[in-house]
Design a protein around this motif. Structure first.
Motif, mmCIF file in Angstrom:
data_model
loop_
_atom_site.group_PDB
_atom_site.id
_atom_site.type_symbol
_atom_site.label_atom_id
_atom_site.label_comp_id
_atom_site.label_asym_id
_atom_site.label_seq_id
_atom_site.Cartn_x
_atom_site.Cartn_y
_atom_site.Cartn_z
ATOM 1 N N TRP A 131 33.952 38.513 45.687
ATOM 2 C CA TRP A 131 32.842 39.378 46.704
ATOM 3 C C TRP A 131 31.736 38.556 47.162
ATOM 4 O O TRP A 131 31.100 38.869 48.178
ATOM 5 C CB TRP A 131 32.466 40.496 45.864
ATOM 6 N N SER A 132 31.680 37.418 46.833
ATOM 7 C CA SER A 132 30.623 36.544 47.393
ATOM 8 C C SER A 132 31.077 36.066 48.743
ATOM 9 O O SER A 132 32.453 35.989 49.024
ATOM 10 C CB SER A 132 30.287 35.561 46.384
ATOM 11 N N GLU A 136 33.062 38.202 35.414
ATOM 12 C CA GLU A 136 31.953 37.999 36.276
ATOM 13 C C GLU A 136 32.268 36.826 37.047
ATOM 14 O O GLU A 136 31.929 37.040 38.351
ATOM 15 C CB GLU A 136 30.604 37.743 35.412
ATOM 16 N N ASP A 137 32.656 35.877 36.563
ATOM 17 C CA ASP A 137 32.895 34.678 37.572
ATOM 18 C C ASP A 137 34.350 35.063 38.583
ATOM 19 O O ASP A 137 34.008 34.622 39.730
ATOM 20 C CB ASP A 137 33.683 33.492 36.852
ATOM 21 N N LEU A 144 40.809 42.893 28.636
ATOM 22 C CA LEU A 144 41.105 41.305 28.875
ATOM 23 C C LEU A 144 39.627 40.793 29.047
ATOM 24 O O LEU A 144 38.682 41.458 29.578
ATOM 25 C CB LEU A 144 41.943 40.792 30.233
ATOM 26 N N THR A 145 39.229 39.499 28.577
ATOM 27 C CA THR A 145 37.984 38.676 28.919
ATOM 28 C C THR A 145 38.221 37.520 29.815
ATOM 29 O O THR A 145 37.334 37.157 30.465
ATOM 30 C CB THR A 145 37.239 38.287 27.776
ATOM 31 N N LYS A 181 31.961 41.747 28.544
ATOM 32 C CA LYS A 181 32.842 41.005 28.658
ATOM 33 C C LYS A 181 34.134 41.445 28.818
ATOM 34 O O LYS A 181 34.982 40.491 29.316
ATOM 35 C CB LYS A 181 32.526 39.836 27.707
ATOM 36 N N TYR A 182 34.378 42.622 28.553
ATOM 37 C CA TYR A 182 35.651 43.394 28.506
ATOM 38 C C TYR A 182 35.948 43.963 30.006
ATOM 39 O O TYR A 182 35.049 44.643 30.454
ATOM 40 C CB TYR A 182 35.782 44.109 27.524
ATOM 41 N N ALA A 183 37.146 43.761 30.742
ATOM 42 C CA ALA A 183 37.228 44.281 31.906
ATOM 43 C C ALA A 183 38.821 45.071 31.440
ATOM 44 O O ALA A 183 39.335 44.481 30.505
ATOM 45 C CB ALA A 183 37.418 43.148 32.909
#
Length: 189
Positions: free
Chosen positions: A180-181, A173-174, A110-111, A93-95
């Motif tokens: 990228w999608s 992730e969102d 950050l999350t 969850k951490y970036a």
């Protein structure tokens, strides 16, 4: 091992995309009257294989530029500028916001975050560091970081500057899926 498997998949995808793009360009080239074709293009496009190889190499090089590199294997990244990125390993969850330090002189983890008009808004949250502030706004162009102690302070600032409020921030992730999608996933390596 994940990185190797992903890289092999990317090479196959690049080869396939190169073939599709080369075929399209080759037949567009064939529609141009012979007397209107520049001489250098005639020699370069003698065969479809040469065009295919050129496009495939271009896509391979593009994959390693800041806007083409989405990570390999268990690493993932979202570019926010030519020199800055938000990266994640193993989809935790951490970036991490690379190459930017907080007011505590710690790396920024950050999350939740969102990029709007070259301004990155997010929370300061880490399983490793303790931050004195809870939210931040990072102006990518001026490289200026502003931090806020509470969610209320951040939301007041966000409202005055027409930035996303704390409940509008998204997970890595969102944000990754949003970036990228779609067309990038199908048309780029």
């Amino acid at each position: 091992m994940e990185s190797l498997g992903h890289f092999i998949f990317e090479l196959l995808k690049i080869t396939f995309l190169g073939f599709i793009y080369a075929t399209i360009l080759y037949y567009i080239y064939k529609l141009i009257p012979e007397n209107n074709k520049p001489e250098w293009i005639k020699t370069w496009l003698k065969t479809k294989k040469r065009l295919w190889l050129s496009i495939t190499l271009f896509l391979l090089f593009y994959m390693f530029t800041p806007y083409g590199d989405h990570g390999l294997g268990d690493s993932a990244r979202i570019p926010i500028s030519f020199t800055k990125e938000i990266s994640n390993v193993n989809w935790t969850k951490y970036a991490q916001l690379d190459k930017v330090k907080s007011s505590d002189n710690n790396d920024i983890y950050l999350t939740q975050f969102k990029k709007v008009n070259n301004i990155l808004c997010g929370n300061l949250d880490s399983d490793f560091f303790r931050y004195q502030n809870a939210f931040f706004v990072y102006d990518i162009d001026s490289e200026k970081l502003e931090e806020f102690q509470t969610e209320e302070d951040y939301n007041k600032f966000a409202e005055t500057k027409k930035l996303p409020k704390s409940n509008e921030l998204k997970s890595f992730e969102d944000n990754y899926k949003d970036y990228w999608s779609g067309w990038r996933f199908f048309l780029l390596p």
